[in-house]
Design a protein around this motif. Sequence first.
Motif, mmCIF file in Angstrom:
data_model
loop_
_atom_site.group_PDB
_atom_site.id
_atom_site.type_symbol
_atom_site.label_atom_id
_atom_site.label_comp_id
_atom_site.label_asym_id
_atom_site.label_seq_id
_atom_site.Cartn_x
_atom_site.Cartn_y
_atom_site.Cartn_z
ATOM 1 N N LEU A 33 0.848 -1.180 0.000
ATOM 2 C CA LEU A 33 0.000 0.000 0.000
ATOM 3 C C LEU A 33 0.886 1.232 0.000
ATOM 4 N N SER A 34 0.620 2.122 -0.907
ATOM 5 C CA SER A 34 1.423 3.335 -0.947
ATOM 6 C C SER A 34 0.775 4.410 -0.081
ATOM 7 N N ALA A 35 1.617 5.241 0.467
ATOM 8 C CA ALA A 35 1.131 6.319 1.312
ATOM 9 C C ALA A 35 0.440 7.366 0.447
ATOM 10 N N ILE A 36 -0.601 7.941 0.985
ATOM 11 C CA ILE A 36 -1.332 9.003 0.322
ATOM 12 C C ILE A 36 -1.135 10.275 1.134
ATOM 13 N N VAL A 37 -0.820 11.348 0.446
ATOM 14 C CA VAL A 37 -0.692 12.645 1.092
ATOM 15 C C VAL A 37 -1.822 13.522 0.577
ATOM 16 N N ARG A 38 -2.631 13.980 1.494
ATOM 17 C CA ARG A 38 -3.743 14.873 1.146
ATOM 18 C C ARG A 38 -3.419 16.260 1.676
ATOM 19 N N THR A 39 -3.748 17.274 0.889
ATOM 20 C CA THR A 39 -3.445 18.640 1.280
ATOM 21 C C THR A 39 -4.677 19.518 1.104
ATOM 22 N N ARG A 52 -2.061 32.153 5.166
ATOM 23 C CA ARG A 52 -2.408 30.885 4.530
ATOM 24 C C ARG A 52 -2.431 29.773 5.566
ATOM 25 N N LEU A 53 -3.479 28.961 5.496
ATOM 26 C CA LEU A 53 -3.603 27.751 6.300
ATOM 27 C C LEU A 53 -3.412 26.559 5.379
ATOM 28 N N VAL A 54 -2.518 25.650 5.779
ATOM 29 C CA VAL A 54 -2.316 24.413 5.016
ATOM 30 C C VAL A 54 -2.425 23.242 5.989
ATOM 31 N N LEU A 55 -3.291 22.300 5.667
ATOM 32 C CA LEU A 55 -3.404 21.043 6.407
ATOM 33 C C LEU A 55 -2.881 19.937 5.499
ATOM 34 N N THR A 56 -2.059 19.061 6.059
ATOM 35 C CA THR A 56 -1.535 17.942 5.287
ATOM 36 C C THR A 56 -1.759 16.668 6.090
ATOM 37 N N LEU A 57 -2.364 15.693 5.441
ATOM 38 C CA LEU A 57 -2.576 14.379 6.037
ATOM 39 C C LEU A 57 -1.715 13.389 5.283
ATOM 40 N N ASP A 58 -0.774 12.761 5.983
ATOM 41 C CA ASP A 58 0.110 11.764 5.394
ATOM 42 C C ASP A 58 -0.277 10.409 5.961
ATOM 43 N N THR A 59 -0.858 9.561 5.117
ATOM 44 C CA THR A 59 -1.302 8.246 5.594
ATOM 45 C C THR A 59 -0.134 7.315 5.856
ATOM 46 N N GLY A 60 1.025 7.622 5.290
ATOM 47 C CA GLY A 60 2.207 6.797 5.524
ATOM 48 C C GLY A 60 2.759 6.973 6.929
ATOM 49 N N THR A 61 2.864 8.218 7.375
ATOM 50 C CA THR A 61 3.399 8.494 8.709
ATOM 51 C C THR A 61 2.298 8.663 9.751
ATOM 52 N N ILE A 98 -0.762 14.524 10.910
ATOM 53 C CA ILE A 98 -1.428 15.697 10.368
ATOM 54 C C ILE A 98 -0.517 16.876 10.650
ATOM 55 N N ARG A 99 -0.238 17.639 9.628
ATOM 56 C CA ARG A 99 0.594 18.834 9.770
ATOM 57 C C ARG A 99 -0.287 20.050 9.540
ATOM 58 N N ILE A 100 -0.212 20.975 10.465
ATOM 59 C CA ILE A 100 -0.936 22.231 10.394
ATOM 60 C C ILE A 100 0.123 23.307 10.187
ATOM 61 N N ALA A 101 -0.030 24.110 9.144
ATOM 62 C CA ALA A 101 0.937 25.175 8.873
ATOM 63 C C ALA A 101 0.185 26.469 8.593
ATOM 64 N N VAL A 102 0.605 27.531 9.266
ATOM 65 C CA VAL A 102 0.017 28.852 9.053
ATOM 66 C C VAL A 102 1.159 29.791 8.666
ATOM 67 N N THR A 103 1.009 30.421 7.509
ATOM 68 C CA THR A 103 2.035 31.321 6.992
ATOM 69 C C THR A 103 1.507 32.745 6.988
ATOM 70 N N ASP A 104 2.291 33.658 7.554
ATOM 71 C CA ASP A 104 1.936 35.080 7.516
ATOM 72 C C ASP A 104 3.107 35.871 6.959
ATOM 73 N N THR A 105 2.944 37.179 6.854
ATOM 74 C CA THR A 105 3.951 38.012 6.186
ATOM 75 C C THR A 105 4.868 38.744 7.147
ATOM 76 N N ARG A 106 4.863 38.383 8.419
ATOM 77 C CA ARG A 106 5.711 39.062 9.406
ATOM 78 C C ARG A 106 6.809 38.119 9.883
ATOM 79 N N ALA A 137 2.687 22.798 13.198
ATOM 80 C CA ALA A 137 2.539 21.834 14.287
ATOM 81 C C ALA A 137 2.110 20.504 13.679
ATOM 82 N N GLU A 138 2.513 19.431 14.313
ATOM 83 C CA GLU A 138 2.138 18.098 13.848
ATOM 84 C C GLU A 138 1.450 17.326 14.961
ATOM 85 N N CYS A 139 0.438 16.576 14.566
ATOM 86 C CA CYS A 139 -0.282 15.693 15.488
ATOM 87 C C CYS A 139 -0.277 14.294 14.904
#
Length: 158
Positions: A8-14, A73-82, A85-93, A142-144
């Motif tokens: 089974l290959s890992a799936i990364v959803r963003t 920007r809010l980015v959520l990434t779900l990696d089924t292999g690992t 869940i990675r939560i990333a928030v990017t701002d301009t400061r 942050a990762e959970c």
Amino acid sequence: MNATTPQLSAIVRTFSLLLSSTRRGARLARLLAVEQLRAWEVSPGVTERAEQIVAELAGNAALHGRVQGRDFRLVLTLDTGTLRIRIAVTDTRGDRLPLLSASADGGPLPDAESGRGLLLAAALADRWGTDPYPPGGKTVWAECAREPHGPDTHSGRT
């Protein structure tokens, strides 16, 4: 003839979204993150942890990372292999990096008016940190751990 075992290959959803650097944008980030995690069928315990982390990071981006006319920007990434869940928030400061303002016992400074939210987010996450976002921004992430089966527990986090 050799038989091969199927792997089974890992799936990364963003999930990525640009939001206004306002309280409304931060609230919307939290609500949309919860809906996305439910759509990905993330367990309720992990979703609750992620919801609190998104609320803090998005709130900080709207309050401390705000530049007039620029969004975050809010980015959520779900990696089924690992199973993370990675939560990333990017701002301009990029000049305003988040700091954990804690006293010697690990709690918030007694007379600090703010700074408790990031302590909460750090406690809920398995890992967290910051990365520069050129030319002048930053990403706070942050990762959970996403547990594959059974109820969520907070014990045994690394």
